[in-house]
Design a protein around this motif. Structure first.
Motif, mmCIF file in Angstrom:
data_model
loop_
_atom_site.group_PDB
_atom_site.id
_atom_site.type_symbol
_atom_site.label_atom_id
_atom_site.label_comp_id
_atom_site.label_asym_id
_atom_site.label_seq_id
_atom_site.Cartn_x
_atom_site.Cartn_y
_atom_site.Cartn_z
ATOM 1 N N UNK A 352 8.023 -4.016 8.051
ATOM 2 C CA UNK A 352 6.476 -4.772 7.348
ATOM 3 C C UNK A 352 6.021 -5.203 9.043
ATOM 4 N N UNK A 353 5.897 -4.868 10.067
ATOM 5 C CA UNK A 353 5.029 -5.536 11.446
ATOM 6 C C UNK A 353 3.427 -6.603 10.890
ATOM 7 N N UNK A 354 3.026 -5.940 10.025
ATOM 8 C CA UNK A 354 1.877 -6.998 9.410
ATOM 9 C C UNK A 354 2.602 -8.450 8.757
ATOM 10 N N UNK A 355 3.587 -8.201 7.705
ATOM 11 C CA UNK A 355 3.798 -9.116 7.571
ATOM 12 C C UNK A 355 4.472 -10.198 8.896
ATOM 13 N N UNK A 356 5.515 -9.622 9.205
ATOM 14 C CA UNK A 356 5.797 -10.109 10.086
ATOM 15 C C UNK A 356 4.828 -11.290 11.257
ATOM 16 N N UNK A 357 4.171 -10.618 12.009
ATOM 17 C CA UNK A 357 2.659 -10.896 12.406
ATOM 18 C C UNK A 357 2.384 -12.396 11.985
ATOM 19 N N UNK A 358 2.268 -12.388 9.982
ATOM 20 C CA UNK A 358 1.362 -13.402 8.868
ATOM 21 C C UNK A 358 2.761 -14.235 9.066
#
Length: 384
Positions: A352-358
């Motif tokens: 989950x790249x979006x969750x990794x960014x967060x």
């Protein structure tokens, strides 16, 4: 009329249809060409392994004679010894291949398969099976394979969209639970579990027509609830904090780039656009020249969608670590994801790249990660 026990066969429409297929004038077909056509036919018609094995053995019997028809005459005993199938299975598969218009039977007076020779011992004709349809229909196989490829591509895009919607829905529900625990999520979570149970594995050929629409609707509903909760239920898009004179331009005192860099944000001198470009080649996806930090900010805001990160994640990052570091965190995360995919043959450990960014944003704020140090290390690895 009862058929003779010596090998007579019932007349089939497919057998008559295949007899009308002919080769080009003075065309000599090699065994290699016939074998390639048979492989394409097997893929196009999705033949079972046993059917492919029998068809392959029939093709292997072609002697490349300069005939108008591609005739072969192997016995059932020969086919049994080559494929390991029973005689009953051989007979059944031969009927199936005829029905699929891959073979045309050419029966002898006594129903046996054999070659006809002249006085010099040369084979001039034969009774057995005609493989002309396999080669003559190679254009059909090409069209069918192209249609199957297009269908697989459509299905892949549909499954990809379902995955994006699922991750976005899970992220929105997680954000609701964290920031607005008072909002009732029971119905959304129940619908999420229901859709997950209905969604087939990617190995399945088709995706139910209404399933993608259901995922898109659920994502829209959950994100809308999160958006409304963030606006305290007022449904407003923004508040006007500009107390200046109406005659003054709205961008007075800000850089001329797409997004401003706050004056209170202190960026290390060595955290330069040149370093970011060298460490993260993925910036080329931005499609615009990157000359300064304002361009980095524009690129980060543009590439945020490539991570599947919600706008709320970007807003949180800007608030917590500043606009420049938020943009750099987007670019750094995207480069990590692409490098991981390249190293692992299309698979990435970052699910989950979006969750990794967060999560990366929060670690930068807590001082657990220094983006400048990480970029220097990434550039060093790339140069090595």
């Amino acid at each position: 009329m009862q058929l003779a026990s010596s090998g007579g066969r019932r007349l089939r429409h497919a057998a008559l249809a295949t007899r009308k297929l002919v080769l080009e004038a003075e065309r000599t077909v090699t065994r290699k060409e016939l074998s390639a056509a048979a492989r394409d036919a097997g893929k196009a018609l999705d033949l079972r392994p046993a059917q492919r094995a029998v068809l392959s053995e029939l093709v292997a019997c072609w002697g490349e004679q300069e005939w108008e028809r591609l005739l072969v005459w192997p016995s059932n005993d020969y086919l049994m010894s080559r494929t390991g199938l029973t005689e009953r299975a051989i007979r059944r598969i031969l009927r199936q291949l005829i029905d699929l218009q891959l073979l045309a039977p050419k029966d002898s007076p006594n129903g046996k398969r054999y070659a006809v020779k002249d006085l010099a011992g040369q084979v001039v004709d034969a009774f057995g099976f005609d493989l002309t349809p396999v080669y003559a229909r190679r254009g059909d196989w090409a069209v069918m394979l192209m249609e199957q490829k297009q269908l697989r591509e459509v299905q892949k895009r549909a499954f990809d969209e379902v995955t994006i919607c699922r991750r976005a829905t899970e992220e929105a529900l997680s954000a609701l639970a964290e920031h607005f625990p008072e909002v009732d999520r029971t119905a959304f979570e129940g619908e999420l579990k229901s859709l997950q149970a209905r969604t087939p594995a990617r190995s399945k050929v088709t995706l139910p027509a209404d399933l993608l629409e259901a995922w898109q609707l659920l994502r829209t509903q959950v994100e809308e609830v999160f958006f409304e909760a963030g606006n305290a239920g007022l449904g407003v898009r923004h508040s006007d904090n500009n107390n200046g004179s109406p005659s003054e331009p709205c961008n007075k005192g800000f850089p001329k780039k797409a997004e401003a860099v706050r004056s209170t944000e202190q960026t290390p001198e060595h955290l330069s656009p040149e370093l970011i470009l060298e460490a993260c080649p993925t910036l080329s996806d931005y499609g615009q020249p990157v000359r300064d930090l304002a361009d980095i900010v524009s690129a980060g805001r543009y590439l945020r969608a490539s991570l599947g990160a919600h706008e709320s994640a970007w807003a949180e990052a800007v608030e917590e670590i500043g606009t420049v570091r938020a943009a750099i965190a987007v670019i750094y995360t995207l480069q990590l994801y692409e490098d991981d995919v390249a190293r692992n043959g299309g698979e990435s450990r970052i699910k989950n790249p979006g969750g990794y960014f967060r999560a990366l944003t929060r670690m930068v704020k807590a001082g657990k990660i220094d983006l400048a140090v990480e970029l220097l290390a990434m550039r060093r690895r790339r140069m090595a």
